[in-house]
Design a protein around this motif. Sequence first.
Motif, short mmCIF file in Angstrom:
data_model
loop_
_atom_site.label_atom_id
_atom_site.label_comp_id
_atom_site.label_asym_id
_atom_site.label_seq_id
_atom_site.Cartn_x
_atom_site.Cartn_y
_atom_site.Cartn_z
N TYR A 26 40.59 38.17 31.83
CA TYR A 26 40.58 39.15 31.43
C TYR A 26 39.42 39.41 33.61
CZ TYR A 26 40.17 43.51 29.42
OH TYR A 26 39.58 44.65 28.54
N ALA A 27 40.11 39.49 34.30
CA ALA A 27 38.85 39.35 34.70
C ALA A 27 38.65 40.22 35.86
CB ALA A 27 39.56 38.00 35.71
N SER A 28 38.37 41.50 36.14
CA SER A 28 38.65 42.32 36.51
C SER A 28 37.40 43.59 35.95
CB SER A 28 39.69 43.33 37.37
OG SER A 28 39.29 45.16 37.60
N GLU A 29 36.49 43.56 36.27
CA GLU A 29 35.86 44.79 36.25
C GLU A 29 35.96 46.20 35.51
OE1 GLU A 29 31.46 46.20 36.13
OE2 GLU A 29 32.01 44.49 37.44
N ASN A 30 37.03 46.68 36.72
CA ASN A 30 37.27 47.92 37.47
C ASN A 30 38.48 48.15 35.65
OD1 ASN A 30 36.22 48.43 39.28
ND2 ASN A 30 36.76 47.23 40.29
N HIS A 31 39.79 47.21 36.02
CA HIS A 31 40.06 47.07 34.33
C HIS A 31 39.53 47.23 33.09
CE1 HIS A 31 43.98 46.18 32.30
NE2 HIS A 31 43.09 45.18 32.25
N ALA A 32 38.66 46.16 33.20
CA ALA A 32 37.84 45.68 31.49
C ALA A 32 37.84 47.78 30.93
CB ALA A 32 37.05 45.17 31.90
N VAL A 72 36.74 35.19 49.97
CA VAL A 72 35.88 36.06 50.88
C VAL A 72 34.91 35.74 49.04
CG1 VAL A 72 37.05 38.79 51.59
CG2 VAL A 72 37.20 38.33 49.52
N ALA A 73 33.91 36.17 49.60
CA ALA A 73 33.11 36.29 48.36
C ALA A 73 33.06 37.30 47.45
CB ALA A 73 31.11 36.52 48.99
N PRO A 74 33.08 36.87 46.19
CA PRO A 74 33.20 38.00 45.07
C PRO A 74 32.04 39.35 44.67
CG PRO A 74 32.38 35.43 44.16
CD PRO A 74 32.21 35.64 45.20
N THR A 128 37.98 42.61 44.41
CA THR A 128 37.26 43.19 44.02
C THR A 128 37.34 42.44 42.48
OG1 THR A 128 38.78 44.35 42.75
CG2 THR A 128 37.74 45.58 44.97
N MET A 129 38.07 41.20 42.10
CA MET A 129 37.98 40.53 40.32
C MET A 129 36.55 39.92 40.61
SD MET A 129 41.10 41.03 39.22
CE MET A 129 42.04 39.94 38.36
N TYR A 130 35.50 40.58 39.14
CA TYR A 130 34.75 39.51 38.80
C TYR A 130 34.42 38.71 39.09
CZ TYR A 130 30.25 40.64 36.85
OH TYR A 130 28.22 39.39 36.84
N TRP A 131 35.75 38.21 38.19
CA TRP A 131 35.73 36.32 37.83
C TRP A 131 36.49 35.92 38.90
CZ3 TRP A 131 31.77 34.82 34.90
CH2 TRP A 131 30.93 35.00 33.86
#
Length: 411
Positions: free
Chosen positions: A119-125, A266-268, A309-312
């Motif tokens: 559950y790694a996308s901040e936008n989704h969460a 890329v960097a997160p 864009t994935m945070y984790w």
Amino acid sequence: MPPFDVPEGDPFGPHNLPYGVFSLPGSESRTVGVRLGDHVLDAGAAARALSSPYAAVLSQPTLNPLLAAGRTTWSDVRRALTAWLTVPSHQQTITPHLHPLTSVTLHLPFEVADYVDFYASENHARNVGQIFRPDAVDSLTPNWKHMPIGYHGRSGTVVVSGTEVVRPAGQRKPPTDPAPVFGPSTRLDIEAEVGFLVGTPSPMGTAVPLSSFRDHVFGLCLLNDWSARDVQAWEYVPLGPFLGKSFATSVSAWITPLDALEEARVAPPERTHNLLPYLDDTAEEPSGYDLRISVAINGHVVSEPPFSTMYWTAAQQLTHMTVNGASLRTGDLYGSGTVSGPSERERGSLLELTWNGRDPLELPDGKRTFLEDGDEVTLTAWAPGPDGTRVGLGEVRGRVVPNPSGGVSGR
């Protein structure tokens, strides 16, 4: 044009070379294939024809023996395949082992060991939090910025692209109903994700550090985590997803090796909270990936979620998954979680795209809140490659078919 000569700019050129498993017409025998343009190379037959030491791992009905061979072998095999498909002196030997994609049957390319979804996308969460907890001070749960949240799925229902998805049935209870009812889901959804495939195992009782990510993970693929939102909503308190997600998970027939995605690293996003040392990746090489995903329903693109864009990251997920001593097995698959960007056009699920059904999508064949029987969902993606090329990811396609107890409209 001879199949050895792939058109310039083809996203499945020799800079890519994803792995799959296929069979020829009239044969039940499966073998490892490597995609080149609109052809597939019988990798085992080519290896045998060239007396390659890798013939054994490439002449198998699944990718698992190659996965288990480890990173050194992965790199050596990739170099050999690149030479076989680009050096002119090999063309006469290799060409008879190239088959048009349209003439072969593609299969699930690996035997799935365990399946975990994150559950790694901040936008989704945040979107999900705003939908279901609109009055909360923070739409994220208190633990979200401190660790990758995940759950264990069902490995036996991971299916290859093209497999039909039967509308699941289960208990559901609308808020206005006094008691639950049983029947086919009326709120069938998708989640656009990326799956990561483990090759090298790890012993039970040990953790895999961030720095060892590429020693254990062979490659990635697109993944659709089909979700019955009404079943999920009734069952998920207090233990999380179960029947709402365990009925089907679709993956691509092609696994893109991490070595093909060097230019896409890329960097997160910037971290907003200090991480515990085992998850702190500030001193590590960039482990995010710039993957451009498209989601289509019945051929109509409805979303383009950006994986960058994935945070984790996948490395942090692997480390967190094993930090308690849980072992890795060859064939372990873990999903990134729904990929969603900051804009409405970048949301990776119908739950978000329609804001839980409030804002139906306008499609050429009618409005949608959730999926109808007969709808076909297709995920595609590409990543930046060397010298301005694109690296194509194998598509994930699935069509919804009615539950045997009766079909349900999702409009």
